[in-house]
Enzyme design. Structure first.
Site, short mmCIF file in Angstrom:
data_model
loop_
_atom_site.label_atom_id
_atom_site.label_comp_id
_atom_site.label_asym_id
_atom_site.label_seq_id
_atom_site.Cartn_x
_atom_site.Cartn_y
_atom_site.Cartn_z
N GLU A 53 -25.23 0.35 -8.54
CA GLU A 53 -25.55 0.76 -7.18
C GLU A 53 -24.25 1.02 -6.42
OE1 GLU A 53 -28.76 0.67 -7.20
OE2 GLU A 53 -29.41 0.92 -5.12
N LEU B 235 -38.64 -0.14 -9.88
CA LEU B 235 -39.11 -1.49 -10.19
C LEU B 235 -40.36 -1.79 -9.39
CD1 LEU B 235 -35.77 -3.50 -9.91
CD2 LEU B 235 -37.12 -3.19 -11.98
N CYS C 117 -11.59 5.46 38.73
CA CYS C 117 -12.70 4.66 38.22
C CYS C 117 -12.11 3.45 37.46
CB CYS C 117 -13.55 5.53 37.30
SG CYS C 117 -14.98 4.71 36.61
N CYS D 15 -18.02 3.74 39.95
CA CYS D 15 -17.34 4.39 41.08
C CYS D 15 -18.23 5.38 41.82
CB CYS D 15 -16.07 5.10 40.60
SG CYS D 15 -16.40 6.58 39.65
N LYS E 126 -38.72 -8.77 -2.59
CA LYS E 126 -37.99 -8.26 -1.42
C LYS E 126 -38.08 -9.25 -0.27
CE LYS E 126 -37.98 -3.36 -2.06
NZ LYS E 126 -37.84 -2.17 -1.25
N LYS F 267 -35.22 -10.28 -14.13
CA LYS F 267 -35.37 -9.58 -15.41
C LYS F 267 -35.58 -10.59 -16.52
CE LYS F 267 -32.15 -6.10 -13.71
NZ LYS F 267 -30.81 -5.52 -13.74
N GLU G 161 -30.71 -11.31 -10.35
CA GLU G 161 -29.59 -10.61 -9.70
C GLU G 161 -30.03 -10.27 -8.29
OE1 GLU G 161 -29.26 -7.11 -12.10
OE2 GLU G 161 -28.65 -8.26 -13.85
N CYS H 101 -21.95 7.37 38.24
CA CYS H 101 -21.18 6.34 37.55
C CYS H 101 -21.48 4.96 38.16
CB CYS H 101 -19.69 6.65 37.65
SG CYS H 101 -18.67 5.34 36.97
N TYR I 34 -26.52 -2.79 -15.45
CA TYR I 34 -27.40 -2.39 -16.55
C TYR I 34 -26.58 -1.63 -17.59
CZ TYR I 34 -32.11 -1.00 -18.24
OH TYR I 34 -33.27 -0.83 -18.95
N PHE J 287 2.35 1.94 -3.35
CA PHE J 287 1.29 2.42 -4.23
C PHE J 287 1.01 3.90 -3.95
CE2 PHE J 287 -3.12 3.19 -5.36
CZ PHE J 287 -3.17 2.67 -6.64
N ASP J 288 0.91 4.25 -2.67
CA ASP J 288 0.65 5.64 -2.31
C ASP J 288 1.77 6.56 -2.80
OD1 ASP J 288 -1.69 4.94 -1.16
OD2 ASP J 288 -0.93 4.94 0.90
N ARG K 192 -29.63 9.17 -9.33
CA ARG K 192 -30.96 8.93 -9.88
C ARG K 192 -31.83 10.18 -9.79
NH1 ARG K 192 -35.97 7.03 -8.03
NH2 ARG K 192 -37.03 5.79 -9.61
N ASP L 299 0.85 -1.19 0.00
CA ASP L 299 0.00 0.00 0.00
C ASP L 299 0.88 1.24 0.00
OD1 ASP L 299 -2.04 -1.70 0.16
OD2 ASP L 299 -2.73 -1.09 2.17
N ASP M 248 -28.64 -2.80 -1.89
CA ASP M 248 -29.30 -1.71 -1.18
C ASP M 248 -28.34 -0.54 -1.02
OD1 ASP M 248 -31.28 -0.44 0.11
OD2 ASP M 248 -31.07 -1.50 2.01
N LYS N 280 -30.69 -7.61 -5.30
CA LYS N 280 -31.04 -6.19 -5.25
C LYS N 280 -30.15 -5.54 -4.21
CE LYS N 280 -35.09 -3.22 -5.38
NZ LYS N 280 -34.60 -2.10 -4.64
N CYS O 44 -17.99 10.02 33.08
CA CYS O 44 -17.62 9.94 34.49
C CYS O 44 -16.30 10.71 34.62
CB CYS O 44 -17.42 8.49 34.92
SG CYS O 44 -16.52 8.37 36.48
S1 IVH Z 1 -32.39 -2.79 -12.51
C1 IVH Z 1 -35.53 -0.50 -15.04
N1 IVH Z 1 -30.95 -4.31 -10.91
O1 IVH Z 1 -33.37 -0.86 -7.23
C2 IVH Z 1 -34.79 -1.36 -14.07
N2 IVH Z 1 -31.88 -2.32 -10.01
O2 IVH Z 1 -36.30 -0.36 -7.25
C3 IVH Z 1 -33.65 -0.65 -13.48
N3 IVH Z 1 -31.30 -1.90 -7.67
O3 IVH Z 1 -33.36 2.18 -8.98
C4 IVH Z 1 -33.11 -1.22 -12.27
N4 IVH Z 1 -30.04 -3.69 -7.40
O4 IVH Z 1 -31.30 1.55 -7.62
C5 IVH Z 1 -31.69 -3.18 -11.02
N5 IVH Z 1 -29.61 -5.72 -9.64
C6 IVH Z 1 -30.33 -4.62 -9.75
C7 IVH Z 1 -30.51 -3.71 -8.67
C8 IVH Z 1 -31.30 -2.58 -8.84
C9 IVH Z 1 -30.52 -2.60 -6.82
C10 IVH Z 1 -32.00 -0.65 -7.32
C11 IVH Z 1 -31.82 0.46 -8.32
C12 IVH Z 1 -33.18 0.79 -8.79
C13 IVH Z 1 -34.05 0.28 -7.70
C14 IVH Z 1 -35.40 -0.09 -8.26
#
Ligand code: IVH
Length: 683
Positions: A173, A84, A430, A409, A312, A288, A114, A406, A226, A37-38, A137, A34, A118, A116, A424
């Site tokens: 994401e 979605l 203590c 003590c 979900k 999808k 895939e 506390c 995507y 690299f730095d 977005r 590291d 978060d 999802k 404290c």
């Molecule tokens: S596809 C038109 N794939 O979920 C479809 N979205 O509720 C475009 N997200 O705005 C989204 N993982 O921020 C897609 N594997 C995934 C995802 C994903 C998380 C999020 C994304 C999207 C939101 C939709």
């Protein structure tokens, strides 16, 4: 160095850095440390500052941030960023599959599953293989241009070195990796800052920060899922995902092609538990339709595609009884309340305790003993209480009165104005504070004497062999060999008396001796000055070079050190103005610990600013404030914090305070712009 030599060197360094980045992020291995690299990056940044005409838009130096964005530009999405449709039920998912089948009029179709992720959705636009824009977005139609921040995310290619369409967009994401989130929070706690609430909010907040160097320090990551563009020649979503993986984009390897809805359901069950082992938080699965012509056939509703849906997972929450609240005292005297719960199973583990942070949190939740509370597991390892079921509140319950004394003590607790945490004040008397300071001192990142465990330290304290960490250096083998200490057995749930063996005694004595070689910055960290974590200790050590200079420094000198704020400065001054602490340092010094930095490498770039003093004010476009301070010093100048008649220059950025300007004008101080400053340091 001539311009041409600089250009060659910049190109060479960029290539080398890109190569190591690629190894690290795409191939998960590395060939250099590291540190090395730095050094490469540092050298590149230096050259680019000297020869700004060769700072290219895909330069890997952008990874370290430094640009300040005051207002993010609004950008209209070429293709709207839709959401979605979602469901929590497998029945509804099967119904959706029926609609797909009917819509297409055939049973010949495949799905691509895939996870999802978060986090925060981000759209990246590439033209001629170069990253041109990164946009959030926003409302789906238009978002914020966060390019400078996105470029600090190492897994996002700044340039794609392969044959790619002349223009395309990839979406994905951004997320705060769970491990990194814990690291940042541990550091924040160490520095006395409030912890970040959860990875998701912290990630989206970070992506919208004005100072990209802070973004860089947080090591966000991004999964892409995507690919969009006009006239791209792909028939399937899976094909496009394969392509962007080849182009070097970070695609989570968790996806799977499924031939029918049964296989989709299997995927869902399989990842319900496995997803917890991933670096990112996930809250479901996105399904999808794989064939792009079939996607077009089904099209969109006003809000979302008909060809995709998200399933979900139910939020992992449980309800249970709040039995009691107990309070823990840390090494700095900070008191943390802990909720003791009736054990309940949550996401596969038994939960008995939840962290409550501070008195404000208890008041916010209006917690009462005997309440039925909801507990949830977020990104954090420790679950949190998210609310109270008021329907089940016992009629005679009373609001929790925060502890006044506390628990260890009995001293009256104090809370400084504007702070959330109670302390404290009995630093010397203590027990958990005394023990905590020694534990902090011996830890690996500090003096590295961790063959001494907490129980042995307690034994040493109980037997009055030591009363503070400086005492460790007077210990003898004879004192340690056979030392009796209490040891807690999880199995028996009780303490028993044990004694230290010869071998352990020798190990401890050796480790104590060895610790005398630990460098100054770690010794400084080991002292346990409030808010002086590892990074701050390093900064202070490099700046002041030895403990004498540091202990004599004033509040004003301290805040002038890059990244040292008022609160840290106050704490340092406070530490060294206490006689007991200076005596402690003296004892450590006579035991032979390092109190000055070794082989100082004083870096310089030039001497154009020799003996000149500078005040900087406002926001700058090419440097962060800290970089500007560093630049002044590297060129022989000095940064001071207030304007006086002796001052040579005021470097004025955007939004500088009118009072400063007026004062400088009155005293006829020379006011210069950022560009003029850059001219000054040029040879
Ligand atoms: S596809 C038109 N794939 O979920 C479809 N979205 O509720 C475009 N997200 O705005 C989204 N993982 O921020 C897609 N594997 C995934 C995802 C994903 C998380 C999020 C994304 C999207 C939101 C939709």
């Amino acid at each position: 160095m001539t311009e041409d030599q600089a250009l060659q060197e910049i190109k060479r360094l960029s290539e080398e850095i890109n190569y190591h980045n690629h190894l690290y992020y795409q191939e998960d291995r590395s060939e250099i440390s590291d540190y090395d690299f730095d050094q490469l990056l540092k050298r590149l940044i230096q050259l680019e500052q000297q020869f700004p005409q060769y700072k290219f838009e895909d330069s890997p130096s952008q990874r370290v941030g430094g640009t300040i964005t005051k207002n993010f530009k609004t950008v209209v999405h070429q293709y709207p960023m839709l959401s979605l449709g979602n469901t929590y039920s497998k029945e509804e998912l099967i119904e959706w599959d029926e609609r797909v089948k009917k819509g297409l009029g055939t049973e010949d179709y495949q799905y691509f599953c895939e996870l999802k992720f978060d986090g925060t959705a981000l759209s990246l636009t590439y033209e001629k293989g170069i990253l041109k824009r990164a946009v959030t977005r926003g409302d789906g139609t238009q978002g914020d241009d966060v390019s400078a921040n996105a470029k600090t995310i190492r897994s996002i290619p700044l340039k794609v070195n392969q044959k790619v369409p002349s223009k395309f967009e990839v979406r994905g994401e951004v997320f705060f990796p769970k491990k990194e989130f814990e690291r940042v929070n541990a550091e924040r706690l160490e520095n006395g800052d409030d912890p970040l609430a959860n990875p998701r909010n912290a990630g989206s907040g970070t992506l919208k920060m004005q100072d990209s160097s802070i973004v860089a320090s947080r090591k966000l990551d991004c999964y892409l899922y995507y690919l969009l563009g006009d006239n791209l020649d792909f028939n399937t979503h899976s094909g496009s995902i394969e392509k962007i993986t080849e182009w070097g984009f970070n695609v989570s390897p968790t996806h799977r092609k499924c031939n029918n809805i049964e296989e989709v359901l299997e995927y869902i069950s399989e990842w319900e538990t496995r997803r917890h082992d991933l670096p990112s938080e996930t809250d479901g699965v996105v399904i999808k339709l794989d064939n792009l012509d079939q996607q077009n056939e089904l099209g969109f509703t006003a809000k979302s595609p008909r060809w995709a849906i998200s399933y979900k997972y139910k939020a992992e929450s449980a309800s249970t009884l709040l039995d009691s609240i107990t309070y823990q005292v840390g090494r700095t005297g900070a008191v943390t309340p802990v909720a003791n719960l009736k054990p309940v199973i949550l996401a596969g583990t038994t939960v008995k305790r939840a962290s409550l942070h501070n008195a404000n949190e208890i008041a916010r939740l209006d917690l009462r003993i005997g309440d039925t509370v909801f507990v949830e597991k977020g990104g954090e390892i420790i679950p949190k209480i998210t609310g109270v079921n008021l329907d089940q509140r016992p009629a005679d319950s009373q609001p929790v009165e925060y502890l006044k004394e506390c628990p260890e003590c009995g001293s009256a607790l104090i809370r400084k104005e504007g702070e959330a945490i109670h302390y404290c004040p009995n630093t010397d008397g203590c027990a958990p504070q005394i023990l905590g300071r020694i534990e902090h001192f011996i830890q690996r990142k500090a003096m590295d004497i961790d063959s001494l465990g907490a129980e042995t330290i307690r034994g040493l304290l109980d037997n009055k062999l030591i009363s503070d960490y400086a005492g460790l250096y007077q210990l003898t083998y004879e004192q340690l060999n056979g030392l009796e200490f209490k040891s807690f057995s999880e199995k028996k749930g009780d303490y028993s008396v044990r004694s230290l063996r010869k071998k352990s005694a020798t190990n401890i004595i050796n480790a104590i001796e060895e610790s005398k070689k630990v460098p100054f910055e770690r010794v400084l960290f080991a002292l346990g000055i409030r808010y002086v974590g590892q990074t701050v200790a390093e900064k202070l050590a490099i700046h002041f070079k030895n403990i004498e200079a540091l202990s004599r420094s004033t509040q004003e000198e301290l805040v002038n050190v890059p990244e040292i704020g008022e609160r840290i400065a106050e704490s340092v001054v406070d530490f060294f103005s206490t006689e007991k602490n200076t005596a402690l340092v003296e004892r450590l010094k006579s035991s032979g610990l390092n109190f000055e930095i070794e082989e100082v490498q004083v870096e310089t770039e030039g001497n154009n600013l020799a003996d000149k003093t500078f005040v900087i004010s406002g926001v700058f476009s090419q440097f962060s404030r800290d970089e500007l301070k560093e630049k002044i010093k590297l060129n022989g100048g000095k940064v001071v914090s207030s304007i006086s008649s002796k001052l040579d220059f005021l470097v004025a950025g955007d939004k500088m305070g009118p009072a400063k300007l007026e004062k400088a004008n009155k005293l006829k101080i020379q006011i210069i712009s950022e560009d003029e400053f850059i001219q000054m340091i040029k040879v």
